[in-house]
Design an enzyme around this catalytic site. Sequence first.
Site, PDB file in Angstrom:
ATOM      1  N   LYS A  35      76.893  22.145 -13.045  1.00 32.23           N
ATOM      2  CA  LYS A  35      75.726  22.295 -13.921  1.00 32.23           C
ATOM      3  C   LYS A  35      76.170  22.687 -15.335  1.00 32.23           C
ATOM      4  CE  LYS A  35      71.228  24.524 -13.270  1.00 32.23           C
ATOM      5  NZ  LYS A  35      70.581  25.613 -12.525  1.00 32.23           N
ATOM      6  N   GLU A 154      58.564  37.105 -17.475  1.00 30.35           N
ATOM      7  CA  GLU A 154      58.365  35.855 -18.206  1.00 30.35           C
ATOM      8  C   GLU A 154      57.046  35.221 -17.781  1.00 30.35           C
ATOM      9  OE1 GLU A 154      60.023  34.530 -20.805  1.00 30.35           O
ATOM     10  OE2 GLU A 154      58.142  33.457 -20.613  1.00 30.35           O
ATOM     11  N   GLU A 158      55.421  25.961 -16.855  1.00 34.02           N
ATOM     12  CA  GLU A 158      56.225  24.743 -16.836  1.00 34.02           C
ATOM     13  C   GLU A 158      55.458  23.642 -17.564  1.00 34.02           C
ATOM     14  OE1 GLU A 158      57.868  23.636 -13.099  1.00 34.02           O
ATOM     15  OE2 GLU A 158      58.356  25.698 -12.596  1.00 34.02           O
ATOM     16  N   ILE A 256      39.741  27.433 -13.830  1.00 33.28           N
ATOM     17  CA  ILE A 256      38.742  27.327 -12.764  1.00 33.28           C
ATOM     18  C   ILE A 256      38.509  25.846 -12.442  1.00 33.28           C
ATOM     19  CG2 ILE A 256      37.628  29.567 -13.086  1.00 33.28           C
ATOM     20  CD1 ILE A 256      35.421  28.066 -14.696  1.00 33.28           C
ATOM     21  N   CYS A 266      55.900  29.643  -8.779  1.00 36.94           N
ATOM     22  CA  CYS A 266      55.451  31.014  -9.034  1.00 36.94           C
ATOM     23  C   CYS A 266      54.307  31.468  -8.148  1.00 36.94           C
ATOM     24  CB  CYS A 266      55.042  31.154 -10.492  1.00 36.94           C
ATOM     25  SG  CYS A 266      56.452  31.093 -11.593  1.00 36.94           S
TER      26      CYS A 266
HETATM   27  C1  UDX Z   1      52.385  29.878 -13.674  1.00 35.32           C
HETATM   28  C2  UDX Z   1      51.717  30.801 -14.709  1.00 35.32           C
HETATM   29  O1  UDX Z   1      50.695  30.088 -15.405  1.00 35.32           O
HETATM   30  C3  UDX Z   1      52.748  31.347 -15.666  1.00 35.32           C
HETATM   31  O2  UDX Z   1      52.133  32.252 -16.569  1.00 35.32           O
HETATM   32  C4  UDX Z   1      53.831  32.053 -14.858  1.00 35.32           C
HETATM   33  O3  UDX Z   1      54.858  32.514 -15.701  1.00 35.32           O
HETATM   34  C5  UDX Z   1      54.414  31.131 -13.813  1.00 35.32           C
HETATM   35  O4  UDX Z   1      53.388  30.595 -12.998  1.00 35.32           O
HETATM   36  P1  UDX Z   1      53.267  27.364 -13.640  1.00 35.32           P
HETATM   37  O5  UDX Z   1      53.744  27.619 -12.240  1.00 35.32           O
HETATM   38  O6  UDX Z   1      54.164  26.646 -14.569  1.00 35.32           O
HETATM   39  O7  UDX Z   1      52.902  28.754 -14.356  1.00 35.32           O
HETATM   40  O8  UDX Z   1      51.922  26.517 -13.503  1.00 35.32           O
HETATM   41  P2  UDX Z   1      50.395  26.594 -13.924  1.00 35.32           P
HETATM   42  O9  UDX Z   1      50.126  25.731 -15.079  1.00 35.32           O
HETATM   43  O10 UDX Z   1      49.925  27.979 -14.027  1.00 35.32           O
HETATM   44  O11 UDX Z   1      49.719  25.870 -12.658  1.00 35.32           O
HETATM   45  C6  UDX Z   1      49.972  26.302 -11.318  1.00 35.32           C
HETATM   46  C7  UDX Z   1      49.236  25.487 -10.297  1.00 35.32           C
HETATM   47  O12 UDX Z   1      47.848  25.769 -10.341  1.00 35.32           O
HETATM   48  C8  UDX Z   1      49.346  23.972 -10.426  1.00 35.32           C
HETATM   49  O13 UDX Z   1      49.605  23.431  -9.150  1.00 35.32           O
HETATM   50  C9  UDX Z   1      47.987  23.542 -10.952  1.00 35.32           C
HETATM   51  O14 UDX Z   1      47.646  22.251 -10.565  1.00 35.32           O
HETATM   52  C10 UDX Z   1      47.094  24.581 -10.313  1.00 35.32           C
HETATM   53  N1  UDX Z   1      45.841  24.803 -11.057  1.00 35.32           N
HETATM   54  C11 UDX Z   1      45.864  25.376 -12.296  1.00 35.32           C
HETATM   55  C12 UDX Z   1      44.614  24.464 -10.464  1.00 35.32           C
HETATM   56  O15 UDX Z   1      44.569  23.955  -9.337  1.00 35.32           O
HETATM   57  N2  UDX Z   1      43.450  24.723 -11.163  1.00 35.32           N
HETATM   58  C13 UDX Z   1      43.440  25.286 -12.398  1.00 35.32           C
HETATM   59  O16 UDX Z   1      42.352  25.492 -12.941  1.00 35.32           O
HETATM   60  C14 UDX Z   1      44.689  25.617 -12.977  1.00 35.32           C
END
Ligand code: UDX
Length: 441
Positions: A35, A154, A158, A256, A266
């Site tokens: 890597k 953090e 993503e 929502i 996460c």
């Molecule tokens: C998340 C947090 O947002 C971030 O602050 C933290 O640091 C890491 O976890 P991430 O995992 O990159 O970030 O994704 P995010 O955009 O939050 O979406 C997570 C999941 O929720 C996705 O599968 C998305 O499709 C789903 N989601 C999100 C919904 O189903 N409905 C929504 O309204 C929002």
Amino acid sequence: MRISVIGTGYVGLVSGVCFAQMGNSVVCVDIDAKKIEELKQGIIPIYEPGLEEMTLENYKNKTLNFTTDATRAIRESKIIFIAVGTPMGEDGSADLKYVLAVAKTIGESIEDYTVIVDKSTVPVGTAEKVRATIQEQLDIRGVDIEFDVVSNPEFLKEGAAIKDFLHPDRVVIGADNEKAMNIMRELYAPFMKHHDRFIAMDIKSAEMTKYAANAMLATKISFINEMSQICERVGADINKVRNGIGSDSRIGYSFIYPGCGYGGSCFPKDVQALAKTAKDFGYSPRILDAVEAVNLDQKYVISNKVIAKHGEDLSTKTFGVWGLSFKPETDDMREASSITIINELTSRGAKVVAYDPKARYEAESFYLKGNDNVSYVDAKYDALKNADALILVTEWQEFRSPDFQKMKELLKEAVFFDGRNQFSKAKMQEYGFEYIQIGVN
Ligand code: UDX
């Protein structure tokens, strides 16, 4: 400032590159020699908008370097970020073996005052363990070197990681003395030129903040998904309900959106880890367990709708799938709902033709490897040829305004299961589709 970031995963690499971008001298460290060699050649292990360009630029300018030599990087740094993985252990807790292995190396290597920053998502109390591990090594060496351990969770998303890091909503720092806090303040000052978004607190509160934030967001998603289940049964439309409640500023429109459940690295892991921590400390969480249970069920909603329409035996059926990654703008497949949906269909004999703008390799090589009923195409319309229905799983931008006429011509039957409620039902019916969404009859 001279910084080393240990662990070149998502968080580590993005943090390292962004600190370098602000003019710090950064060394990113990983034990994976391949890597590191590839990063030096500009081969970035993940897809994240802007990351590749910024990595190349900073590597060329020598503000960013990559190495497997942790000892040297640690000795030459004033601040060391621990950004290694904290995978979920069998009991749902976060496994700290990588974090503590790095702490041990730090204890074996530091020569002067150093600030050690926990950047990985770690349970409350980890900073204490990191401190104890480092101190143990200093005692073995028989040296007396001052150091501080700081928590800096953090919050980047993503797909928007660089932007989130360079323009943070907030920077949360947990420290137990002013000296360390001031160093962190200085480090982050360039990231908040216009607003002070630095939130200082004690270490445990900072560690807890990360879990509470993710648990709250996951709760919003499971809540709306539960509402969507109720809507379907009582004959209401979740899209209208979402609009209706989001207009209340105390609720808000964001997070929502009903869907096929949350995935990613996460939410699933952090909700379970926080529940485990709570139980370890003698409290049985009810909301967290419910959030997780609702989400697990939600991943089956779309496949159940397909089965309701086409029957349990899908051996003569082919389904086009749009979107595999757990969300748009990433190739990350961790805990992606597409995995559950596709496996549910293929286990009943269905063939799946999948298209994703970025995640094909991840799906084909790891997450759906060995599932011979899945084939992959490199253009979205190719997934529709002679398919019995289209299933939209991930709402990539290129699916927002497709050529519906063309879709109808390609599909065997104009049936569209939309796992992200992207379109208006009335419009889709006008186009002649049988359009099946989440939370709408
Ligand atoms: C998340 C947090 O947002 C971030 O602050 C933290 O640091 C890491 O976890 P991430 O995992 O990159 O970030 O994704 P995010 O955009 O939050 O979406 C997570 C999941 O929720 C996705 O599968 C998305 O499709 C789903 N989601 C999100 C919904 O189903 N409905 C929504 O309204 C929002």
